[in-house]
Design a protein around this motif. Structure first.
Motif, PDB file in Angstrom:
ATOM      1  N   ALA A  79      -3.270 -39.837  14.683  1.00  0.00           N
ATOM      2  CA  ALA A  79      -4.439 -39.258  14.010  1.00  0.00           C
ATOM      3  C   ALA A  79      -4.756 -40.029  12.728  1.00  0.00           C
ATOM      4  CB  ALA A  79      -4.177 -37.783  13.702  1.00  0.00           C
ATOM      5  N   ALA A  80      -3.719 -40.413  11.978  1.00  0.00           N
ATOM      6  CA  ALA A  80      -3.936 -41.182  10.748  1.00  0.00           C
ATOM      7  C   ALA A  80      -4.541 -42.548  11.058  1.00  0.00           C
ATOM      8  CB  ALA A  80      -2.612 -41.341  10.002  1.00  0.00           C
ATOM      9  N   VAL A  81      -4.061 -43.182  12.114  1.00  0.00           N
ATOM     10  CA  VAL A  81      -4.597 -44.487  12.507  1.00  0.00           C
ATOM     11  C   VAL A  81      -6.066 -44.374  12.903  1.00  0.00           C
ATOM     12  CG1 VAL A  81      -4.484 -46.252  14.317  1.00  0.00           C
ATOM     13  CG2 VAL A  81      -2.394 -45.495  13.173  1.00  0.00           C
ATOM     14  N   LEU A  82      -6.391 -43.365  13.689  1.00  0.00           N
ATOM     15  CA  LEU A  82      -7.779 -43.184  14.114  1.00  0.00           C
ATOM     16  C   LEU A  82      -8.691 -42.952  12.913  1.00  0.00           C
ATOM     17  CD1 LEU A  82      -7.341 -40.978  17.313  1.00  0.00           C
ATOM     18  CD2 LEU A  82      -8.023 -43.383  17.194  1.00  0.00           C
ATOM     19  N   ALA A  83      -8.208 -42.188  11.941  1.00  0.00           N
ATOM     20  CA  ALA A  83      -9.011 -41.942  10.741  1.00  0.00           C
ATOM     21  C   ALA A  83      -9.261 -43.245   9.990  1.00  0.00           C
ATOM     22  CB  ALA A  83      -8.309 -40.928   9.843  1.00  0.00           C
ATOM     23  N   ALA A  84      -8.223 -44.096   9.891  1.00  0.00           N
ATOM     24  CA  ALA A  84      -8.380 -45.376   9.185  1.00  0.00           C
ATOM     25  C   ALA A  84      -9.341 -46.301   9.921  1.00  0.00           C
ATOM     26  CB  ALA A  84      -7.018 -46.039   9.018  1.00  0.00           C
ATOM     27  N   VAL A  85      -9.245 -46.326  11.235  1.00  0.00           N
ATOM     28  CA  VAL A  85     -10.106 -47.202  12.036  1.00  0.00           C
ATOM     29  C   VAL A  85     -11.575 -46.806  11.888  1.00  0.00           C
ATOM     30  CG1 VAL A  85     -10.695 -47.831  14.421  1.00  0.00           C
ATOM     31  CG2 VAL A  85      -8.303 -47.823  13.681  1.00  0.00           C
ATOM     32  N   GLU A  86     -11.813 -45.522  11.677  1.00  0.00           N
ATOM     33  CA  GLU A  86     -13.194 -45.041  11.569  1.00  0.00           C
ATOM     34  C   GLU A  86     -13.777 -45.174  10.163  1.00  0.00           C
ATOM     35  OE1 GLU A  86     -12.918 -41.065  13.002  1.00  0.00           O
ATOM     36  OE2 GLU A  86     -12.669 -41.650  15.103  1.00  0.00           O
ATOM     37  N   ALA A  87     -13.008 -45.782   9.248  1.00  0.00           N
ATOM     38  CA  ALA A  87     -13.526 -45.979   7.879  1.00  0.00           C
ATOM     39  C   ALA A  87     -14.793 -46.837   7.906  1.00  0.00           C
ATOM     40  CB  ALA A  87     -12.459 -46.647   7.016  1.00  0.00           C
ATOM     41  N   GLU A  88     -15.721 -46.531   7.021  1.00  0.00           N
ATOM     42  CA  GLU A  88     -17.006 -47.225   6.985  1.00  0.00           C
ATOM     43  C   GLU A  88     -17.059 -48.285   5.886  1.00  0.00           C
ATOM     44  OE1 GLU A  88     -19.846 -44.121   6.577  1.00  0.00           O
ATOM     45  OE2 GLU A  88     -19.488 -43.291   8.599  1.00  0.00           O
ATOM     46  N   PRO A 102      -2.548 -37.380   3.452  1.00  0.00           N
ATOM     47  CA  PRO A 102      -1.554 -36.353   3.116  1.00  0.00           C
ATOM     48  C   PRO A 102      -1.645 -35.122   4.020  1.00  0.00           C
ATOM     49  CG  PRO A 102      -2.459 -37.284   1.115  1.00  0.00           C
ATOM     50  CD  PRO A 102      -3.273 -37.844   2.254  1.00  0.00           C
ATOM     51  N   GLN A 103      -2.860 -34.683   4.299  1.00  0.00           N
ATOM     52  CA  GLN A 103      -3.033 -33.517   5.170  1.00  0.00           C
ATOM     53  C   GLN A 103      -2.706 -33.856   6.621  1.00  0.00           C
ATOM     54  OE1 GLN A 103      -6.904 -31.694   4.932  1.00  0.00           O
ATOM     55  NE2 GLN A 103      -6.429 -30.128   6.443  1.00  0.00           N
ATOM     56  N   ILE A 104      -3.150 -35.021   7.076  1.00  0.00           N
ATOM     57  CA  ILE A 104      -2.911 -35.422   8.463  1.00  0.00           C
ATOM     58  C   ILE A 104      -1.419 -35.581   8.733  1.00  0.00           C
ATOM     59  CG2 ILE A 104      -3.221 -37.287  10.136  1.00  0.00           C
ATOM     60  CD1 ILE A 104      -5.972 -37.821   8.876  1.00  0.00           C
ATOM     61  N   LEU A 105      -0.712 -36.190   7.788  1.00  0.00           N
ATOM     62  CA  LEU A 105       0.709 -36.493   7.976  1.00  0.00           C
ATOM     63  C   LEU A 105       1.636 -35.386   7.468  1.00  0.00           C
ATOM     64  CD1 LEU A 105       0.619 -40.250   6.880  1.00  0.00           C
ATOM     65  CD2 LEU A 105       0.705 -39.356   9.214  1.00  0.00           C
ATOM     66  N   GLY A 106       1.071 -34.350   6.871  1.00  0.00           N
ATOM     67  CA  GLY A 106       1.900 -33.263   6.357  1.00  0.00           C
ATOM     68  C   GLY A 106       2.721 -33.659   5.150  1.00  0.00           C
ATOM     69  N   LEU A 107       2.133 -34.459   4.257  1.00  0.00           N
ATOM     70  CA  LEU A 107       2.833 -34.956   3.073  1.00  0.00           C
ATOM     71  C   LEU A 107       2.222 -34.367   1.808  1.00  0.00           C
ATOM     72  CD1 LEU A 107       3.066 -38.704   4.167  1.00  0.00           C
ATOM     73  CD2 LEU A 107       4.891 -36.998   4.256  1.00  0.00           C
ATOM     74  N   ASP A 108       2.957 -34.532   0.705  1.00  0.00           N
ATOM     75  CA  ASP A 108       2.468 -34.022  -0.581  1.00  0.00           C
ATOM     76  C   ASP A 108       1.795 -35.097  -1.414  1.00  0.00           C
ATOM     77  OD1 ASP A 108       3.463 -31.243  -0.430  1.00  0.00           O
ATOM     78  OD2 ASP A 108       5.410 -32.214  -0.323  1.00  0.00           O
ATOM     79  N   ALA A 109       2.089 -36.361  -1.132  1.00  0.00           N
ATOM     80  CA  ALA A 109       1.485 -37.436  -1.925  1.00  0.00           C
ATOM     81  C   ALA A 109       1.470 -38.722  -1.123  1.00  0.00           C
ATOM     82  CB  ALA A 109       2.262 -37.647  -3.224  1.00  0.00           C
TER      83      ALA A 109
END
Length: 220
Positions: A79-88, A102-109
């Motif tokens: 999901a994180a990779v797909l979000a990065a690939v769709e960057a404009e 952070p939200q996609i990967l369940g991280l705090d920072a």
């Protein structure tokens, strides 16, 4: 007198009868003793079998738990990779990495630090700022690939959030000139660390995708 008549009379003799009873009792005692040993052996074998089944079930549960966790990690990375690939654009990519990952990967920072030539920058959820490139060079100089570790305090490149980080993953970003090199820092408040072997493989994949995405927007 035939042999059968003599044998019958011998069997009727009190001495033979006593001997026969003794033999029969001894035979019964031997049989019962042997059965007792067989039963004892079966009990031990059954106990061992039950122990092995219990151990196998426990191992199976551990495997299922690992598979579920590993599957969840793979899905998050994808999901994180797909979000990065769709960057404009490059700015949009930085926004995705520092604010959506952070939200996609369940991280705090999540923090990103890049340097090229005499210029160094770091980015997190609060924005982008210039930093001494030597800080970034030192940060990535001590390892190859990925470092997963617990921490009393997160890496300085997390910025103010470093005080809250108790487990972190540092992913080295390789870029051939004129592209920047740098570091992707992933942190969480929980002291429970990232899963080592498979976690490293997934994060190295994430780092390679990020490096290529950065190159996509920085190379004309």
């Amino acid at each position: 007198m035939g042999e059968n008549g003599a044998e019958d009379r011998l069997r009727g003799h009190p001495a033979f009868a006593a001997a026969g009873k003794s033999w029969l009792l001894n035979h019964i005692r031997f049989t019962l003793h042997a059965m007792g040993r067989v039963i004892s052996f079966e009990d031990r074998a059954l106990a061992q079998l039950r122990a092995r089944v219990a151990a196998a079930e426990e191992a199976n549960q551990d495997l299922i738990a690992f598979a579920r966790g590993h599957s969840g990690a793979v899905a998050s990375i994808h999901a994180a990779v797909l979000a990065a690939v769709e960057a404009e654009g490059f700015d949009h990519l930085i926004h995705i990495v520092t604010q959506e990952w952070p939200q996609i990967l369940g991280l705090d920072a999540v923090a990103l630090a890049l340097h090229v030539g005499d210029t160094g920058v770091r980015a997190d959820a609060s924005g982008l700022q210039f930093v001494d490139p030597r800080i970034i060079e030192r940060a990535v100089g001590g390892f190859e690939g990925v470092v997963l570790r617990s921490a009393d305090r997160g890496h300085p490149l997390f910025g103010p959030a470093c005080e809250l980080i108790r487990a972190e993953a540092l992913v080295r970003l390789e870029g051939e000139a004129p592209l920047p090199s740098g570091l992707l820092a992933l942190g969480q408040r929980s002291a429970q660390g990232f899963e080592t072997r498979h976690g490293s493989e997934l994060l190295m994949f994430l780092g390679r995708i990020l490096s290529r995405s950065i190159g996509r927007w920085l190379v004309p």
